[in-house]
Write a protein that holds these residues in place. Structure first.
Motif, PDB file in Angstrom:
ATOM      1  N   THR A 204      -3.822  69.026 -98.577  1.00  0.00           N
ATOM      2  CA  THR A 204      -3.363  70.348 -98.153  1.00  0.00           C
ATOM      3  C   THR A 204      -1.853  70.448 -98.365  1.00  0.00           C
ATOM      4  O   THR A 204      -1.194  69.482 -98.768  1.00  0.00           O
ATOM      5  N   GLU A 205      -1.313  71.607 -98.054  1.00  0.00           N
ATOM      6  CA  GLU A 205       0.132  71.815 -98.170  1.00  0.00           C
ATOM      7  C   GLU A 205       0.910  70.953 -97.188  1.00  0.00           C
ATOM      8  O   GLU A 205       2.099  70.699 -97.378  1.00  0.00           O
ATOM      9  N   THR A 206       0.244  70.492 -96.141  1.00  0.00           N
ATOM     10  CA  THR A 206       0.948  69.715 -95.115  1.00  0.00           C
ATOM     11  C   THR A 206       0.583  68.239 -95.105  1.00  0.00           C
ATOM     12  O   THR A 206       1.072  67.493 -94.270  1.00  0.00           O
TER      13      THR A 206
ATOM     14  N   THR B  43     -10.637  53.832 -96.650  1.00  0.00           N
ATOM     15  CA  THR B  43     -10.693  55.252 -96.309  1.00  0.00           C
ATOM     16  C   THR B  43     -10.141  56.056 -97.475  1.00  0.00           C
ATOM     17  O   THR B  43      -9.208  55.624 -98.161  1.00  0.00           O
ATOM     18  N   GLY B  44     -10.723  57.212 -97.730  1.00  0.00           N
ATOM     19  CA  GLY B  44     -10.309  58.040 -98.856  1.00  0.00           C
ATOM     20  C   GLY B  44      -9.708  59.348 -98.402  1.00  0.00           C
ATOM     21  O   GLY B  44      -9.650  59.666 -97.201  1.00  0.00           O
TER      22      GLY B  44
ATOM     23  N   LEU C  31      -8.214  62.654 -94.114  1.00  0.00           N
ATOM     24  CA  LEU C  31      -8.925  61.461 -94.548  1.00  0.00           C
ATOM     25  C   LEU C  31     -10.434  61.649 -94.389  1.00  0.00           C
ATOM     26  O   LEU C  31     -10.902  62.521 -93.660  1.00  0.00           O
ATOM     27  N   SER C  32     -11.180  60.778 -95.057  1.00  0.00           N
ATOM     28  CA  SER C  32     -12.637  60.822 -94.952  1.00  0.00           C
ATOM     29  C   SER C  32     -13.094  60.534 -93.530  1.00  0.00           C
ATOM     30  O   SER C  32     -14.190  60.922 -93.129  1.00  0.00           O
ATOM     31  N   SER C  33     -12.247  59.878 -92.733  1.00  0.00           N
ATOM     32  CA  SER C  33     -12.565  59.606 -91.323  1.00  0.00           C
ATOM     33  C   SER C  33     -12.355  60.837 -90.437  1.00  0.00           C
ATOM     34  O   SER C  33     -12.731  60.833 -89.271  1.00  0.00           O
ATOM     35  N   GLY C  34     -11.712  61.867 -91.015  1.00  0.00           N
ATOM     36  CA  GLY C  34     -11.401  63.068 -90.244  1.00  0.00           C
ATOM     37  C   GLY C  34      -9.959  63.117 -89.776  1.00  0.00           C
ATOM     38  O   GLY C  34      -9.463  64.189 -89.400  1.00  0.00           O
ATOM     39  N   GLU C  35      -9.273  61.980 -89.786  1.00  0.00           N
ATOM     40  CA  GLU C  35      -7.873  61.947 -89.362  1.00  0.00           C
ATOM     41  C   GLU C  35      -7.005  62.737 -90.347  1.00  0.00           C
ATOM     42  O   GLU C  35      -7.236  62.733 -91.553  1.00  0.00           O
TER      43      GLU C  35
ATOM     44  N   GLU D 257      -6.492  54.215 -99.647  1.00  0.00           N
ATOM     45  CA  GLU D 257      -7.325  53.618-100.699  1.00  0.00           C
ATOM     46  C   GLU D 257      -8.724  53.346-100.148  1.00  0.00           C
ATOM     47  O   GLU D 257      -8.873  52.616 -99.174  1.00  0.00           O
ATOM     48  N   PRO D 258      -9.780  53.907-100.773  1.00  0.00           N
ATOM     49  CA  PRO D 258     -11.135  53.681-100.265  1.00  0.00           C
ATOM     50  C   PRO D 258     -11.665  52.274-100.474  1.00  0.00           C
ATOM     51  O   PRO D 258     -12.558  51.844 -99.737  1.00  0.00           O
ATOM     52  N   ASP D 259     -11.157  51.542-101.466  1.00  0.00           N
ATOM     53  CA  ASP D 259     -11.614  50.170-101.677  1.00  0.00           C
ATOM     54  C   ASP D 259     -11.089  49.252-100.574  1.00  0.00           C
ATOM     55  O   ASP D 259     -10.154  49.608 -99.844  1.00  0.00           O
ATOM     56  N   PRO D 260     -11.642  48.035-100.461  1.00  0.00           N
ATOM     57  CA  PRO D 260     -11.216  47.127 -99.385  1.00  0.00           C
ATOM     58  C   PRO D 260      -9.766  46.654 -99.496  1.00  0.00           C
ATOM     59  O   PRO D 260      -9.162  46.288 -98.486  1.00  0.00           O
TER      60      PRO D 260
END
Length: 387
Positions: free
Chosen positions: A206-208, A200-201, A212-216, A167-170
């Motif tokens: 993907t299929e797997t 984080t959003g 995340l927006s952080s890259g994780e 969830e991107p909100d706090p």
């Protein structure tokens, strides 16, 4: 004989048709729905029906014979493709044309989607597909911590899945409830084994799993997308009706055309209590808005001023929410928040604007009366167990 056409065979549309008959109309009623099913209620789709706690037949608004028995021409599996307001008619996807004297638009909303293979939940078919997928999944990611996201996360945990919420909100429910109560729901899910990740959003599904927006990157067998819904206003906009965040109506649910009305998720209606237009997506608005629109179509005096109401069931938490938190400046509690047995009150300048009862029952009328009264209250009185 007049003809009442209702576009949208959901709860609002079905209840409008029922009310037209109950109010004594013997005119023609045509109820048009894009889905192949007869009208049903949506809350069970993310709650008891999704979890296998209720039978399919219980989701329907009326029995299978009710429409024919009450002279309601129910047409399922058909879309209205165009509103011809000047001709008082609608065009249908089968090429036919249906005239009307009064028209109700109750087309509801559609889920917001993200690119990729994530599942959304709106229809009974969606719920059944999700139920089947949960039965075979081990790891589930839920994108979005609104009501649908949290309810499907709870269902996934009940099904034995490992669950992560993104969830991107706090906090979860940050917009409808604010951060204070959002943290309560975050804690509820964490105590039930959910990995709740806020701030984080989802950058990619993907299929797997999800990037995340952080890259994780998070892996999962199933991704559920619950990021809200958009009202189905296309027909109204194309026909020239006034549209904002929904189809604009007055307090009588009448649109900018005197013979066209709107109710349910799709309507942005003037609310006498708040002195502004609001759009409410919840079940109770469809349940009560459909009948109000029907009475307005019959020429009765209508001022639709129901206090917005919503309920949810997640794990061992049951709650009811009333009101609108816009502009609140304080939250106070009666009861025990850690024990999840309390009533929360949102205040603005000393007046109650919203209330939520969690595992406390038979207080909705009291809460809504406080909201309607507009009186200034002493927060100590609200928090006293002697009330």
């Amino acid at each position: 004989m007049a003809t009442y056409v209702i576009v949208g065979a959901g709860l609002a549309g079905a209840k409008a048709a029922q009310t037209l008959r109950e109010e004594g109309s013997d005119d023609e009623i045509v109820l048009i729905g894009a889905e192949s099913e007869r009208p049903y209620e949506r809350p069970p789709l993310s709650k008891e029906y999704l979890q296998g706690k209720s039978e399919r037949e219980k989701i329907f608004v009326h029995g299978a014979d009710w429409y024919a028995d009450n002279g309601v021409d129910l047409r399922t599996g058909l879309r209205v493709t165009r509103l011809e307001l000047d001709q008082h008619a609608v065009r249908l996807s089968d090429g036919s044309r249906q005239p009307y004297h009064k028209l109700l638009i109750a087309t509801g909303a559609r889920p917001r989607r993200l690119p990729g293979p994530g599942l959304c939940l709106r229809t009974v078919e969606d719920s059944e597909a999700l139920k089947a997928r949960l039965a075979g999944a081990e790891r589930v990611i839920v994108v979005g911590a609104g009501w649908i996201g949290l309810e499907t996360a709870a269902a996934a945990r009940k099904a034995g899945c490992e669950v992560t919420i993104v969830e991107p909100d706090p906090t979860p429910l940050y917009r409808p409830l604010g951060p204070e109560l959002g943290e309560v729901f975050a804690g509820l899910h964490r105590r039930n084994g959910v990995d709740v990740r806020t701030g984080t959003g989802a950058a990619e599904i993907t299929e797997t799993g999800v990037r995340l927006s952080s890259g994780e990157r998070l892996t999962a067998d199933l991704v559920i997308v619950g990021i809200g819904a958009e009202p189905e206003v296309g027909l109204a906009r194309d026909a020239g009706l006034e549209v904002g965040s929904g189809i604009l109506t007055d307090a009588a649910l009448r649109t900018s055309h005197p013979d066209v009305f709107a109710a349910g998720d799709v309507a942005e209606s003037f609310h006498p209590l708040y002195g502004r237009r609001i759009r409410v997506e919840h079940w109770a608005n469809a349940l009560n808005g459909g009948p109000a629109a029907a009475r307005s179509m019959l020429g009765q005096e209508v001022s639709y001023d129901r206090v917005p109401y919503f309920y949810t069931d997640q794990y061992d938490l049951g709650m009811e929410f009333s009101g609108d938190i816009q502009g609140y400046d304080e939250v106070v509690y009666r009861g025990s928040v850690p024990d999840l047995e309390f009533v929360a009150y949102w205040l603005r300048e000393g007046k109650v604007v919203a209330g939520m009862n969690v595992n406390v029952w038979d207080v909705v009328s009291e809460i809504q009366q406080l909201i309607r009264s507009g009186v200034t209250v002493d927060p100590k009185e609200l928090t006293s167990d002697r009330r």
